[in-house]
Write a protein that holds these residues in place. Sequence first.
Motif, PDB file in Angstrom:
ATOM      1  N   ALA A  40      53.940  45.606  53.353  1.00 16.69           N
ATOM      2  CA  ALA A  40      54.650  44.437  52.809  1.00 16.69           C
ATOM      3  C   ALA A  40      53.950  43.920  51.553  1.00 16.69           C
ATOM      4  O   ALA A  40      54.609  43.579  50.566  1.00 16.69           O
ATOM      5  N   LYS A  41      52.627  43.870  51.583  1.00 17.57           N
ATOM      6  CA  LYS A  41      51.878  43.411  50.405  1.00 17.57           C
ATOM      7  C   LYS A  41      52.061  44.381  49.238  1.00 17.57           C
ATOM      8  O   LYS A  41      52.254  43.974  48.102  1.00 17.57           O
ATOM      9  N   LEU A  42      52.001  45.660  49.522  1.00 21.29           N
ATOM     10  CA  LEU A  42      52.167  46.684  48.496  1.00 21.29           C
ATOM     11  C   LEU A  42      53.579  46.652  47.932  1.00 21.29           C
ATOM     12  O   LEU A  42      53.777  46.713  46.712  1.00 21.29           O
ATOM     13  N   ASP A  47      50.052  41.778  42.739  1.00 19.66           N
ATOM     14  CA  ASP A  47      49.894  40.533  41.977  1.00 19.66           C
ATOM     15  C   ASP A  47      50.475  39.335  42.717  1.00 19.66           C
ATOM     16  O   ASP A  47      49.936  38.237  42.654  1.00 19.66           O
ATOM     17  N   LYS A  48      51.587  39.540  43.422  1.00 19.78           N
ATOM     18  CA  LYS A  48      52.190  38.437  44.185  1.00 19.78           C
ATOM     19  C   LYS A  48      51.281  38.018  45.332  1.00 19.78           C
ATOM     20  O   LYS A  48      51.141  36.837  45.624  1.00 19.78           O
ATOM     21  N   THR A  54      45.258  33.093  45.551  1.00 22.11           N
ATOM     22  CA  THR A  54      44.735  32.140  44.566  1.00 22.11           C
ATOM     23  C   THR A  54      45.188  30.730  44.918  1.00 22.11           C
ATOM     24  O   THR A  54      44.400  29.787  44.907  1.00 22.11           O
ATOM     25  N   PHE A  55      46.471  30.583  45.253  1.00 22.07           N
ATOM     26  CA  PHE A  55      47.022  29.277  45.632  1.00 22.07           C
ATOM     27  C   PHE A  55      46.286  28.703  46.839  1.00 22.07           C
ATOM     28  O   PHE A  55      46.021  27.507  46.903  1.00 22.07           O
ATOM     29  N   LEU A  56      45.927  29.571  47.782  1.00 29.87           N
ATOM     30  CA  LEU A  56      45.241  29.127  48.995  1.00 29.87           C
ATOM     31  C   LEU A  56      43.741  28.937  48.797  1.00 29.87           C
ATOM     32  O   LEU A  56      43.049  28.477  49.684  1.00 29.87           O
ATOM     33  N   GLY A  57      43.233  29.310  47.611  1.00 28.77           N
ATOM     34  CA  GLY A  57      41.812  29.132  47.328  1.00 28.77           C
ATOM     35  C   GLY A  57      40.925  30.199  47.921  1.00 28.77           C
ATOM     36  O   GLY A  57      39.724  30.000  48.095  1.00 28.77           O
ATOM     37  N   VAL A  58      41.503  31.367  48.225  1.00 33.35           N
ATOM     38  CA  VAL A  58      40.724  32.458  48.793  1.00 33.35           C
ATOM     39  C   VAL A  58      39.908  33.112  47.677  1.00 33.35           C
ATOM     40  O   VAL A  58      40.456  33.419  46.612  1.00 33.35           O
ATOM     41  N   PRO A  59      38.616  33.320  47.894  1.00 33.54           N
ATOM     42  CA  PRO A  59      37.808  33.965  46.850  1.00 33.54           C
ATOM     43  C   PRO A  59      38.216  35.426  46.634  1.00 33.54           C
ATOM     44  O   PRO A  59      38.691  36.080  47.554  1.00 33.54           O
ATOM     45  N   PHE A  60      38.044  35.914  45.419  1.00 32.46           N
ATOM     46  CA  PHE A  60      38.346  37.303  45.035  1.00 32.46           C
ATOM     47  C   PHE A  60      39.789  37.700  45.365  1.00 32.46           C
ATOM     48  O   PHE A  60      40.027  38.689  46.041  1.00 32.46           O
ATOM     49  N   PRO A  61      40.772  36.945  44.866  1.00 34.91           N
ATOM     50  CA  PRO A  61      42.165  37.208  45.238  1.00 34.91           C
ATOM     51  C   PRO A  61      42.701  38.558  44.753  1.00 34.91           C
ATOM     52  O   PRO A  61      43.648  39.077  45.326  1.00 34.91           O
ATOM     53  N   HIS A  62      42.118  39.130  43.726  1.00 31.42           N
ATOM     54  CA  HIS A  62      42.614  40.410  43.211  1.00 31.42           C
ATOM     55  C   HIS A  62      41.923  41.598  43.856  1.00 31.42           C
ATOM     56  O   HIS A  62      42.119  42.734  43.442  1.00 31.42           O
ATOM     57  N   LYS A  66      42.000  45.307  50.335  1.00 34.21           N
ATOM     58  CA  LYS A  66      42.526  44.829  51.626  1.00 34.21           C
ATOM     59  C   LYS A  66      43.803  45.570  51.990  1.00 34.21           C
ATOM     60  O   LYS A  66      43.962  46.028  53.117  1.00 34.21           O
ATOM     61  N   THR A  67      44.714  45.707  51.039  1.00 36.98           N
ATOM     62  CA  THR A  67      45.980  46.386  51.297  1.00 36.98           C
ATOM     63  C   THR A  67      45.749  47.852  51.654  1.00 36.98           C
ATOM     64  O   THR A  67      46.347  48.370  52.601  1.00 36.98           O
ATOM     65  N   ALA A  68      44.874  48.518  50.929  1.00 41.29           N
ATOM     66  CA  ALA A  68      44.575  49.927  51.213  1.00 41.29           C
ATOM     67  C   ALA A  68      43.944  50.087  52.587  1.00 41.29           C
ATOM     68  O   ALA A  68      44.277  51.018  53.331  1.00 41.29           O
ATOM     69  N   VAL A  69      43.040  49.174  52.936  1.00 38.63           N
ATOM     70  CA  VAL A  69      42.400  49.232  54.259  1.00 38.63           C
ATOM     71  C   VAL A  69      43.435  49.005  55.352  1.00 38.63           C
ATOM     72  O   VAL A  69      43.416  49.684  56.383  1.00 38.63           O
ATOM     73  N   GLU A  70      44.359  48.072  55.131  1.00 40.48           N
ATOM     74  CA  GLU A  70      45.399  47.824  56.135  1.00 40.48           C
ATOM     75  C   GLU A  70      46.291  49.050  56.323  1.00 40.48           C
ATOM     76  O   GLU A  70      46.586  49.441  57.458  1.00 40.48           O
ATOM     77  N   ILE A  71      46.714  49.664  55.228  1.00 41.06           N
ATOM     78  CA  ILE A  71      47.610  50.818  55.323  1.00 41.06           C
ATOM     79  C   ILE A  71      46.886  52.022  55.921  1.00 41.06           C
ATOM     80  O   ILE A  71      47.340  52.609  56.902  1.00 41.06           O
ATOM     81  N   ALA A  72      45.758  52.383  55.339  1.00 46.37           N
ATOM     82  CA  ALA A  72      45.006  53.542  55.844  1.00 46.37           C
ATOM     83  C   ALA A  72      44.490  53.287  57.255  1.00 46.37           C
ATOM     84  O   ALA A  72      44.558  54.169  58.124  1.00 46.37           O
TER      85      ALA A  72
END
Length: 158
Positions: A40-42, A47-48, A54-62, A66-72
Amino acid sequence: MPGLPATLRPSRIDLSRAKPVALLLLRLAIGFGFLAHGYAKLHRGPDKFAALLTFLGVPFPHFTTKTAVEIAGGIALMLGAFVLSLSIPLIILHLVALSTIHIHYGYSSVNTVGLTPQGPVFGPPGFEISLLYIAGIIVLTVLGPGALSVDEKLRRRG
């Protein structure tokens, strides 16, 4: 219980054949969850997702690893491959999600905030789902991925 007829006596249930299937079902549920969230993120675009973080204030948003780890990780869990190695990064993903996003919305993963003629309106999820994922991964780490897994087939080969 000697005085009861045989049909009413408690019997010993042999769960040894059920364990591999139970572990397979757990791996499939958790693995598919990671895969679906990563996809879903991919699909929406990294960027979305970064903008949301970024809106939530999470560090290192880019930090899209994370997405690759979730998929793999999701695919590997479903196959029962590298379960022990993957457990740490997958647990870390949920600890970060829990402590940066979900903790603010309480425990429940289903927060009904209203009702419209079209049905219920749901708010942001709490940390319940992260705890369930973490607990499931810990079970798979402690018990192993089971007989119906790539890891077990590799172990048998030597």
